[in-house]
Design a protein around this motif. Structure first.
Motif, PDB file in Angstrom:
ATOM      1  N   GLN A  38       4.332  -4.218   4.085  1.00  0.00           N
ATOM      2  CA  GLN A  38       5.466  -4.881   3.025  1.00  0.00           C
ATOM      3  C   GLN A  38       5.867  -6.138   3.397  1.00  0.00           C
ATOM      4  O   GLN A  38       6.056  -6.427   4.533  1.00  0.00           O
ATOM      5  CB  GLN A  38       6.432  -3.767   3.257  1.00  0.00           C
ATOM      6  N   GLN A  40       8.459  -8.945   1.651  1.00  0.00           N
ATOM      7  CA  GLN A  40       9.636  -9.407   0.631  1.00  0.00           C
ATOM      8  C   GLN A  40      10.050 -10.940   0.994  1.00  0.00           C
ATOM      9  O   GLN A  40      10.120 -11.247   2.099  1.00  0.00           O
ATOM     10  CB  GLN A  40      10.945  -8.597   0.903  1.00  0.00           C
ATOM     11  N   ASP A  42      12.240 -14.500  -1.347  1.00  0.00           N
ATOM     12  CA  ASP A  42      12.448 -14.946  -2.728  1.00  0.00           C
ATOM     13  C   ASP A  42      12.898 -16.464  -2.476  1.00  0.00           C
ATOM     14  O   ASP A  42      13.677 -16.935  -1.713  1.00  0.00           O
ATOM     15  CB  ASP A  42      14.106 -14.196  -3.021  1.00  0.00           C
ATOM     16  N   ASP A 310       7.904  -8.643  -3.884  1.00  0.00           N
ATOM     17  CA  ASP A 310       8.519  -7.430  -3.153  1.00  0.00           C
ATOM     18  C   ASP A 310       7.004  -6.553  -3.125  1.00  0.00           C
ATOM     19  O   ASP A 310       6.910  -5.702  -4.271  1.00  0.00           O
ATOM     20  CB  ASP A 310       9.425  -6.716  -3.998  1.00  0.00           C
ATOM     21  N   ASN A 313       6.639  -2.677  -4.276  1.00  0.00           N
ATOM     22  CA  ASN A 313       7.573  -2.240  -5.404  1.00  0.00           C
ATOM     23  C   ASN A 313       6.577  -1.912  -6.333  1.00  0.00           C
ATOM     24  O   ASN A 313       5.951  -2.901  -6.868  1.00  0.00           O
ATOM     25  CB  ASN A 313       8.739  -3.053  -5.614  1.00  0.00           C
ATOM     26  N   SER A 319       8.630  -7.247  -9.533  1.00  0.00           N
ATOM     27  CA  SER A 319       8.377  -7.384  -7.925  1.00  0.00           C
ATOM     28  C   SER A 319       7.568  -8.404  -7.653  1.00  0.00           C
ATOM     29  O   SER A 319       7.299  -8.823  -6.268  1.00  0.00           O
ATOM     30  CB  SER A 319       7.902  -6.031  -7.595  1.00  0.00           C
ATOM     31  N   TRP A 320       6.410  -9.012  -8.419  1.00  0.00           N
ATOM     32  CA  TRP A 320       5.801  -9.941  -7.943  1.00  0.00           C
ATOM     33  C   TRP A 320       5.504 -11.039  -9.040  1.00  0.00           C
ATOM     34  O   TRP A 320       4.529 -11.116  -9.637  1.00  0.00           O
ATOM     35  CB  TRP A 320       4.145  -9.274  -7.676  1.00  0.00           C
TER      36      TRP A 320
END
Length: 334
Positions: A38, A40, A42, A310, A313, A319-320
């Motif tokens: 996983q 994440q 931004d 993410d 997710n 999420s992408w």
């Protein structure tokens, strides 16, 4: 399918090791489909006069040996490649690519309950030069010189390892000598944008912006003439584009790396042209005349790119994705 590849290299160009001798990366989701770690992030990429903070990347599921070695990763180079791999009908692997590149400013581990993550704060601008000294930008412009020539000379000297791309109006000519020393690109970007409004005094002019991404410094404004734009296909839009300001719009696409700040894009007129027509429904009760049109279309200049990831997710509409902000092209009055 969602795709990413996270690469870490030290100052010698080698992959760093944890305290047991194992390589820290590269982490490639295509090597372990269905069971990739996983991740994440931004990542906001916009003018340096607007934002100067770094991007945080969180990687989950790494062993404790890597968490213990996190403090040794400061200063390492990070390259994040992301997008979509081939598989789904509308996935375009050609749009995947490098979305973030920079140096680790602050690495730190997080261990909460059963969740372990390795976290990096990435700065696209190197804080120190090759001699370990702080970078400084020296501006030495003479009266009558074009601002583009002055900036190209200053940025090339301050960032020798970066490509400089400048596309600004020829109306930006220095009315007097401009001399100054700036310790950060944020300072120079704020000064240049503020002064550019006094050179081109029009309501539809958005000023000069500076963006640093992937070893490239782009300097641009919305005086690009009638240049052709990159076509945004109907199936590449997630939701409708929206006006967010007097001359600015926002639209969202599945994550892609091929559009950058300073690019000109052209939004489609409707959502049922091309491959998207296979998904259209036209019945008497579908109100297709109202639902098959994009809110607005035309050419716009991209001023902000935000990559939101993410990986695990399941909400694929958020999420992408890559969220763009763009402005209307200025009228050519020359």
């Amino acid at each position: 399918m969602k795709y990413y590849r996270l690469e870490l290299t030290d100052k010698n160009g080698k992959t760093p090791l944890d305290d047991t001798g194992n390589l820290i990366g590269p982490f490639d989701s295509s090597r372990t489909p269905g069971s990739a770690l996983q991740i994440q992030f931004d990542a906001l990429i916009t003018g340096y006069d607007v934002v100067s903070s770094g991007t945080r990347i969180s990687l989950f599921g790494v062993p404790i040996s890597m968490l213990r070695e996190s403090t040794q990763l400061a200063g390492c180079q990070v390259d994040l490649i992301a997008g979509f791999s081939a598989g789904l009908p509308l996935a375009n692997p050609n749009q995947a690519g490098l979305i973030l590149s920079g140096q680790i400013y602050n690495p730190f581990p997080v261990w909460q309950g059963t969740n372990q993550s390795l976290n990096f704060v990435i700065n696209p601008s190197p804080l120190l030069n090759d001699k370990g000294q702080e970078n400084s930008i020296t501006l030495d412009g003479k009266k009558g010189e074009k601002l583009s020539d002055v900036l190209n000379r200053a940025l090339t000297a301050a960032y020798p390892g970066f490509a400089i791309e400048i596309a600004i109006s020829d109306q930006l000519v220095l009315p007097e000598d401009a001399v100054g020393v700036y310790s950060r690109l944020t300072q120079l970007a704020a000064v240049i944008r503020s002064h550019s409004f006094s050179y081109v005094n029009r309501d539809d002019y958005t000023g000069v912006q500076m963006v640093m991404q992937n070893k490239i410094i782009r300097v641009f404004d919305n005086e690009v003439g009638d240049a052709g734009g990159i076509q945004i296909l109907p199936q590449e839009l997630v939701d409708q584009p929206n006006w967010i300001g007097m001359f600015s719009v926002s639209f969202k696409c599945p994550m892609r790396a091929d559009l950058r700040c300073g690019d000109v894009v052209e939004l489609p007129q409707n959502i049922i042209s091309g491959p998207g027509s296979l998904l259209s429904v036209n019945t008497e009760r579908s109100y297709s005349s109202l639902r098959d049109r994009v809110n607005f279309s035309g050419k716009f200049l991209v001023t902000s790119v935000r990559h939101v990831g993410d990986f695990l997710n399941p909400d694929n509409t958020n999420s992408w994705v890559t969220i763009y902000e763009a402005v209307v092209l200025a009228k050519n009055t020359t």
